[in-house]
Design an enzyme around this catalytic site. Structure first.
Site, short mmCIF file in Angstrom:
data_model
loop_
_atom_site.label_atom_id
_atom_site.label_comp_id
_atom_site.label_asym_id
_atom_site.label_seq_id
_atom_site.Cartn_x
_atom_site.Cartn_y
_atom_site.Cartn_z
NE ARG A 1 -4.30 -1.28 -0.05
CZ ARG A 1 -4.43 -2.33 -0.85
NH1 ARG A 1 -3.41 -2.70 -1.61
NH2 ARG A 1 -5.56 -3.00 -0.90
CD GLU B 1 -2.89 3.85 -5.47
OE1 GLU B 1 -3.96 3.28 -5.80
OE2 GLU B 1 -1.90 3.24 -5.04
CG HIS C 1 -3.32 -0.12 -6.86
ND1 HIS C 1 -3.62 0.60 -5.73
CD2 HIS C 1 -3.38 -1.42 -6.48
CE1 HIS C 1 -3.86 -0.22 -4.72
NE2 HIS C 1 -3.71 -1.46 -5.16
#
Length: 320
Positions: free
Chosen positions: A231, A260, A279
């Protein structure tokens, strides 16, 4: 008597829905990402597979029938964990379904750096022929896997095919197959100074928030590469940028970020010793099927039998 209800906030094929329905033939299964599809059924839903912030307020009310949430992701840091704990709602994660695609992404990044693939791709766009001082190998190097869960174990297994020394870090310190040396989190400084590659596979919790900052990057070898597929908030991004600019570490492969999508003005975009993926490390065509077959259905069988959920049950005290 009204049928029991399960909501699945994902877009699944009818074949996959039928696969679940055979275990709960008398239940009403509501499937779809769009709010208007599942909203009328939220209060009555006993099980929700997937998650959506728009669901949160509804399911945490006192008249909600919710008993179990099956997350469609491995991380649950965005869930209202304290409220779920108080309401005694069970929460299980999708941990483990990412092991193949994420471990492949990890090695794609590592090999990209050692064989300069990221630089060659840039040169290709410029039609520039340059060997870029190619000299690194992955064989016989030391890899530190910070967080030895399913992803970490698969990464360790692949590392052994390259003859790498594998050092692992996990809270328990419990030994694991394919890991040569296992350490606890508080021994991280001892680990970092040994590694040629540092791979972060941790969940985000209060304890792991900014676990990697200025001090940790200084503890790493200047020739070491850093890869984060856990993360973004586990890393102090400003400290990472500074370490990359100052040559404290050799490069970074990043799939996750503090914010993000990664902002356009982030210096990370322009650093030549950085590989960025949006991601997507866990993306795979087999994702939904693995969640259903490996986690949801086995847990559903236990749930219907009144037994404990045995796969990926979140410990609210630990946060994962």
């Amino acid at each position: 008597m009204a049928p029991r209800t399960m909501i699945i906030t994902e877009s699944l094929s009818q074949q996959k829905v039928d696969q679940i329905q055979q275990y709960i033939p008398d239940w009403n299964i509501v499937v779809g990402k769009e709010t208007e599809i599942w909203k009328p059924y939220v209060k009555e839903a006993e099980i929700i597979a997937g998650w959506n912030r728009r669901i949160e307020q509804e399911v945490l009310s006192q008249d909600s029938n919710l008993r179990w949430i099956q997350s469609w992701s491995a991380g649950v840091n965005s869930f209202p964990l304290e409220q779920l704990k108080v309401r005694e709602i069970l929460l299980t994660t999708a941990s483990g379904v990412h092991a193949y695609p994420i471990s492949e992404t990890i090695f794609a990044m590592m090999l990209g750096f050692t064989r300069n693939i990221h630089t060659y791709v840039r040169n290709q766009l410029k039609k520039q022929w340059d060997d870029t001082n190619l000299k690194l190998e992955i064989h016989d190097k030391t890899i530190g896997i910070i967080g030895v869960g399913e992803i970490g174990l698969e990464t360790a297994k692949i590392a052994k095919a390259f003859g790498m020394k594998v050092i692992g870090v996990r809270n328990s310190g419990k030994q694991a197959k394919f890991v040569d040396e296992m350490y606890k989190t508080e021994q991280l400084p001892t680990v970092l100074k040994q590694c040629d590659f540092v791979i972060v596979c941790l969940p985000l919790t209060k304890k792991t928030h900014h676990l990697f900052g200025k001090e940790q990057f200084k503890q790493m070898k200047s020739t070491a590469f850093f890869v984060n597929i856990g993360r973004g908030e586990i890393v102090d991004e400003n400290a990472l940028i500074s370490a990359l600019r100052n040559g404290e570490i050799a490069g970074a492969g990043l799939d996750v970020f503090e914010k993000e999508p990664l902002q356009e003005d982030s210096p990370l975009w322009d650093l030549e010793n950085v590989i960025i993926t949006p991601h997507t490390a866990g993306s795979t065509a087999q994702y939904d099927q693995r969640v259903i077959e490996n986690i949801l259905i086995p847990n559903l069988k236990n749930y219907l039998s009144g037994n404990d959920l045995t796969i990926n049950l979140v410990d609210y005290h630990k946060g994962y």
